[in-house]
Write a protein that holds these residues in place. Structure first.
Motif, PDB file in Angstrom:
ATOM      1  N   LYS A  44       3.083  -1.551 -11.738  1.00 50.38           N
ATOM      2  CA  LYS A  44       3.239  -0.518 -11.463  1.00 50.38           C
ATOM      3  C   LYS A  44       3.449  -0.119 -13.502  1.00 50.38           C
ATOM      4  O   LYS A  44       2.882   0.321 -14.046  1.00 50.38           O
ATOM      5  CB  LYS A  44       4.266   1.045 -11.136  1.00 50.38           C
TER       6      LYS A  44
ATOM      7  N   LYS B  12      -5.669  -3.174   3.015  1.00 46.25           N
ATOM      8  CA  LYS B  12      -4.085  -3.046   2.428  1.00 46.25           C
ATOM      9  C   LYS B  12      -4.344  -4.247   1.251  1.00 46.25           C
ATOM     10  O   LYS B  12      -5.425  -4.137   0.705  1.00 46.25           O
ATOM     11  CB  LYS B  12      -3.833  -3.269   3.045  1.00 46.25           C
ATOM     12  N   HIS B  13      -3.255  -3.162  -0.135  1.00 47.69           N
ATOM     13  CA  HIS B  13      -2.854  -3.531  -1.348  1.00 47.69           C
ATOM     14  C   HIS B  13      -2.192  -4.519  -1.018  1.00 47.69           C
ATOM     15  O   HIS B  13      -1.099  -4.246  -0.589  1.00 47.69           O
ATOM     16  CB  HIS B  13      -3.309  -2.684  -2.169  1.00 47.69           C
TER      17      HIS B  13
ATOM     18  N   THR C 221       0.777  -1.364   0.096  1.00 50.32           N
ATOM     19  CA  THR C 221      -0.034  -0.086  -0.047  1.00 50.32           C
ATOM     20  C   THR C 221       0.947   1.268   0.087  1.00 50.32           C
ATOM     21  O   THR C 221       0.416   2.642  -0.725  1.00 50.32           O
ATOM     22  CB  THR C 221      -0.999   0.188   0.603  1.00 50.32           C
ATOM     23  N   GLY C 222       2.074   1.873   0.577  1.00 52.27           N
ATOM     24  CA  GLY C 222       2.287   2.292   0.779  1.00 52.27           C
ATOM     25  C   GLY C 222       4.051   2.657  -0.605  1.00 52.27           C
ATOM     26  O   GLY C 222       3.592   3.848  -0.350  1.00 52.27           O
ATOM     27  N   GLN C 223       3.702   1.559  -0.896  1.00 56.82           N
ATOM     28  CA  GLN C 223       4.489   1.395  -2.177  1.00 56.82           C
ATOM     29  C   GLN C 223       4.293   2.107  -4.282  1.00 56.82           C
ATOM     30  O   GLN C 223       4.404   2.449  -4.631  1.00 56.82           O
ATOM     31  CB  GLN C 223       5.396   0.660  -2.293  1.00 56.82           C
ATOM     32  N   THR C 224       2.642   2.186  -2.974  1.00 51.36           N
ATOM     33  CA  THR C 224       2.100   2.159  -4.479  1.00 51.36           C
ATOM     34  C   THR C 224       0.813   3.816  -4.527  1.00 51.36           C
ATOM     35  O   THR C 224      -0.464   3.578  -5.052  1.00 51.36           O
ATOM     36  CB  THR C 224       1.052   1.044  -4.861  1.00 51.36           C
ATOM     37  N   THR C 225       1.194   4.421  -3.527  1.00 54.41           N
ATOM     38  CA  THR C 225       0.273   5.428  -3.719  1.00 54.41           C
ATOM     39  C   THR C 225       0.009   6.194  -4.766  1.00 54.41           C
ATOM     40  O   THR C 225      -1.015   7.043  -5.502  1.00 54.41           O
ATOM     41  CB  THR C 225       0.975   6.410  -2.711  1.00 54.41           C
ATOM     42  N   ASP C 226       1.267   6.303  -6.207  1.00 53.77           N
ATOM     43  CA  ASP C 226       0.651   6.928  -7.166  1.00 53.77           C
ATOM     44  C   ASP C 226       0.156   5.870  -7.936  1.00 53.77           C
ATOM     45  O   ASP C 226      -0.203   6.488  -9.141  1.00 53.77           O
ATOM     46  CB  ASP C 226       1.614   7.054  -7.691  1.00 53.77           C
TER      47      ASP C 226
ATOM     48  N   GLU D 139      -3.673   4.710  -9.635  1.00 50.82           N
ATOM     49  CA  GLU D 139      -5.394   4.883  -9.247  1.00 50.82           C
ATOM     50  C   GLU D 139      -5.822   3.625  -9.139  1.00 50.82           C
ATOM     51  O   GLU D 139      -6.646   3.295  -9.490  1.00 50.82           O
ATOM     52  CB  GLU D 139      -5.744   5.648 -10.527  1.00 50.82           C
ATOM     53  N   TRP D 140      -6.472   3.352  -7.686  1.00 51.38           N
ATOM     54  CA  TRP D 140      -6.777   2.326  -7.341  1.00 51.38           C
ATOM     55  C   TRP D 140      -8.263   1.931  -7.322  1.00 51.38           C
ATOM     56  O   TRP D 140      -8.946   0.798  -7.995  1.00 51.38           O
ATOM     57  CB  TRP D 140      -6.670   1.900  -5.811  1.00 51.38           C
TER      58      TRP D 140
END
Length: 417
Positions: free
Chosen positions: A326, A144-145, A120-125, A127-128
Motif C-alpha cells: 500500500k 485474485k490479487h 484481495t480482501g486486504q487491499t480493497t482500498d 484502485e486496481w
C-alpha cells in the motif's frame, strides 16, 4: 536461507541489507537508522545489483519505515542466478521473506506453487483499475490479487536519424506497417550498415523480443500458426540481408552495441539502453517510436512486457507485506522509485508524469506500453518460451521454412502440460 517471517524484533536496523551469496553465506550491511523495539519485520527479497537499484530500495525502505510505527522493513539480496532455486527451496522449507520482487513472467509459476498469498480482501482500498492492464494481469490468477506490479518496460523501435536523412527516408512512426518497415530496412542496408537487428538469442531474452512479432501477426504464445507471417517476415528480411543474420546469437546488449557503433540503422530494444547510449554515444542522433504494425488496417503493434512484480508471500500474518504494498501504491512514491530505477511505473497516472511525457524518447515507450502484454502469464512459461525460441532459431537460420517451423513449434507448445 534467511527466514523473514513477521515477528517481534528488538533493536532492528530500519534498512538492513543482507546478501545471500551463491555459497549460502551472508554478508550483512546496515544502512539507515535503528528501528524501535517491538516492530514487526517486513523482509523483502530482490536481485538488484546496480547502485541505482540499491539506492532506490534504500529510499523506499527508509520512506516506509518513517511513514508508520508498526513495521520495520529490510531487504535481502539474492543473486539472480540463484533466485528461482532459493525461492523453490523456501517454498519447501517454509523459510521465506514477506515480499519477493521477481521477474513478472515468473510470478504465475510461483503462484501455482503456493509461494504467494491472496491479498484481495486486504487491499480493497487499492484502485486496481489505475494500473496498466498487462502488468496487473501478471500479478493475478482467477481474479485474485497476489501482489502488485513493481516496474514495467517493453521494447520499441530505435532508429538512426542521420541514416534516414542521408537516404531521404521519412522516419518510422505509429503508422509504419511491416511492408514499409521492410522497405526502409532494405534501403538502409548498404556500406556495411544493416537495416535492422534484434535479440534472437536462444534464451527467454530472445523470446521477449521475438514473440511480439508473432502477436502482431495475429498469433499468440499458444497460437504460433496464427502468427506464421512473423516467421515469413523474419526469414525473408534475413535472407535479403536487411535484418541481421547475427540476431540469432545477439543479446539485447549486443544489439545496442551495434546500434551505437552505427552498424545498424534500426534496432528493437528497451529504455534501459538509453543511459548507456547517452554515456557512450552522446552525439548519436536517434529517435524511438512504436514497433511497426502489421498493415494499414491494424492497430498499434504489440510489445512484450518486461519488468518486475512484488509478490506477497503466503503466511498467517501478511499485514506487513500488505502495508508495504500500500505504501508503494502511492503515486508519488512510485514515481520517485522508478525515476531512480530507470524504468516505468506500472500505474497509468504515474506514467503520465512529466519526467517521462516531456521526453519524446521516453514518451514513445509509454505509448508502446499501452499495447504491451505479459509473457504468458502461465505457470509453464519456461517450457513455452523454450519451444518458441527453438522455432525462432530455425527460422532465423533458414533451417526450416516459416510454415514448417510454425507447424513444429505449434506442436511443441501444444505438448506443454
Amino acid at each position: 536461507m534467511i527466514s523473514g517471517c513477521s515477528k517481534k524484533t528488538s533493536g532492528t536496523t530500519s534498512d538492513q541489507s543482507t546478501d545471500v551469496t551463491q555459497g549460502g553465506a551472508m554478508q550483512e550491511e546496515t544502512t539507515g537508522k535503528t528501528g524501535s523495539a517491538g516492530k514487526k519485520e517486513v523482509v523483502i527479497w530482490d536481485y538488484f545489483e546496480t547502485d541505482a537499484q540499491k539506492e532506490m530500495m534504500k529510499t523506499l525502505i527508509d520512506g516506509f519505515n518513517s511513514s508508520q510505527t508498526e513495521f520495520v522493513a529490510s531487504h535481502v539480496y539474492v543473486p539472480f542466478a540463484d533466485y528461482e532455486k532459493q525461492l523453490t527451496l523456501g517454498v519447501a522449507s517454509g523459510e521465506l521473506p514477506d515480499l519477493v520482487i521477481l521477474d513478472g513472467c515468473d510470478m504465475a509459476s510461483f503462484i501455482s506453487l503456493g509461494l504467494f498469498g491472496d491479498i484481495t480482501g486486504q487491499t480493497t482500498d487499492i484502485e486496481w483499475n489505475a494500473y496498466i492492464e498487462g502488468p496487473l494481469s501478471s500479478t493475478m490468477k482467477d481474479g485474485k490479487h497476489y501482489g502488485v506490479p513493481f516496474a514495467t518496460n517493453c521494447t520499441a523501435l530505435f532508429y538512426n536519424k542521420d541514416m534516414f536523412d542521408a537516404a531521404k527516408l521519412a522516419y518510422p512512426d505509429e503508422n509504419t506497417t511491416w511492408a514499409q518497415f521492410r522497405e526502409m530496412a532494405k534501403a538502409l542496408t548498404k556500406d556495411g550498415v544493416i537495416g535492422f537487428g534484434n535479440a534472437g538469442t536462444n534464451t527467454d531474452e530472445g523470446t521477449f523480443q521475438c514473440l511480439q512479432w508473432i502477436y502482431t501477426a495475429g498469433g499468440s504464445y499458444t497460437d504460433i500458426k496464427g502468427g506464421v507471417k512473423a516467421f515469413d517476415l523474419m526469414q525473408n528480411m534475413i535472407e535479403e540481408g536487411s535484418w541481421s543474420k547475427e540476431s540469432v546469437n545477439w543479446t539485447q546488449s549486443d544489439v545496442c552495441n551495434n546500434f551505437i557503433g552505427e552498424n545498424l540503422a534500426m534496432m528493437q530494444n528497451g529504455p534501459w539502453q538509453i543511459p548507456g547510449i547517452a554515456a557512450n554515444a552522446p552525439d548519436l542522433n536517434y529517435g524511438v517510436t512504436v514497433l511497426p504494425k502489421f498493415d494499414e488496417n491494424s492497430g498499434q503493434a504489440t510489445s512484450i512486457l518486461g519488468g518486475e512484480n512484488m509478490g506477497a508471500v503466503s503466511k498467517d500474518d501478511m499485514s506487513g507485506a500488505v502495508a508495504f504494498i500500500k505504501y508503494y501504491d502511492q503515486t508519488d512514491i512510485m514515481i520517485k522509485a522508478m525515476q531512480q530505477y530507470g524504468s516505468f511505473p506500472p500505474k497509468t497516472e504515474a506514467a503520465k508524469d512529466s519526467y517521462w511525457t516531456s521526453d519524446p524518447i521516453q514518451k514513445a515507450f509509454i505509448t508502446q506500453l499501452n499495447t504491451s502484454i505479459p509473457r504468458g502469464p502461465s505457470a509453464l512459461w519456461p517450457s513455452y518460451s523454450a519451444a518458441i525460441q527453438q522455432g525462432v532459431q530455425e527460422v532465423m537460420t533458414s533451417a526450416k521454412t516459416p510454415e514448417k517451423a510454425a507447424e513444429d513449434t505449434q506442436a511443441a507448445v501444444d505438448a506443454v502440460e
